[in-house]
Design an enzyme around this catalytic site. Structure first.
Site, PDB file in Angstrom:
ATOM      1  N   CYS A 145       0.720  -1.289   0.026  1.00 39.44           N
ATOM      2  CA  CYS A 145       0.018   0.009  -0.143  1.00 39.44           C
ATOM      3  C   CYS A 145       0.800   1.261   0.003  1.00 39.44           C
ATOM      4  O   CYS A 145       1.713   1.486   1.108  1.00 39.44           O
ATOM      5  CB  CYS A 145      -0.839   0.005   1.288  1.00 39.44           C
ATOM      6  N   CYS A 150       0.026   3.525   2.753  1.00 41.85           N
ATOM      7  CA  CYS A 150       0.680   3.198   3.995  1.00 41.85           C
ATOM      8  C   CYS A 150       1.921   3.397   4.036  1.00 41.85           C
ATOM      9  O   CYS A 150       2.614   3.972   5.299  1.00 41.85           O
ATOM     10  CB  CYS A 150       0.408   1.831   4.046  1.00 41.85           C
TER      11      CYS A 150
END
Length: 145
Positions: A69, A72
């Site tokens: 991600c 993230c």
């Protein structure tokens, strides 16, 4: 209200009972002698997360994330900076949804990154999406008990 709280060691997961007034005095684990607060998020497996959730006397701010991600990875330094600002009032932890898919499903984590604040063993607030450190700190302080 008691003036003693339970703090789980981020290194060995031992339970430590610490006077609340002394949380800011760099307490150390009675079992492994490591610092109970490092100013950095603690990576937890599903089992370790459940232990900390069940036994922690301070709120847990959890970053649910995944290695693939992009947002993230972008938020990771901000979450680390927030840990330095928020400890010892709360413990900041990271749980990989890749490594704990059953937990992510149980908690209905639908997007990542997702921040969830837990106190007393239950979720009290949730915020999806990447945020800078200042917003993480402000959100956590505004929602913490």
């Amino acid at each position: 209200m008691t003036d003693i709280t339970q703090i789980l060691c981020p290194h060995c997961d031992a339970i430590n009972r610490v006077p609340k007034a002394r949380l800011g005095e760099a307490p150390r684990c009675g079992a492994c002698k490591s610092a109970l607060f490092t100013g950095k998020p603690v990576a937890l497996s599903e089992d370790r997360f459940r232990r900390h959730l069940r036994l922690s006397g301070i709120p847990l701010l959890v970053d649910f994330w995944a290695s693939w991600c992009g947002p993230c990875r972008t938020m990771a330094p901000a979450f680390e900076a927030a840990a330095a600002a928020l400890e010892p009032r709360m413990r900041l932890v990271k749980v990989s949804t890749e490594e704990a898919p059953a937990l992510a499903g149980e908690l209905e984590i639908r997007s990542i990154p997702t921040l969830a604040l837990f106190a007393g063993g239950r979720e009290i607030a949730r915020q999806a999406g990447a945020m800078p450190a200042g917003r993480i700190v402000a959100w956590a302080e505004a929602t913490a008990p």
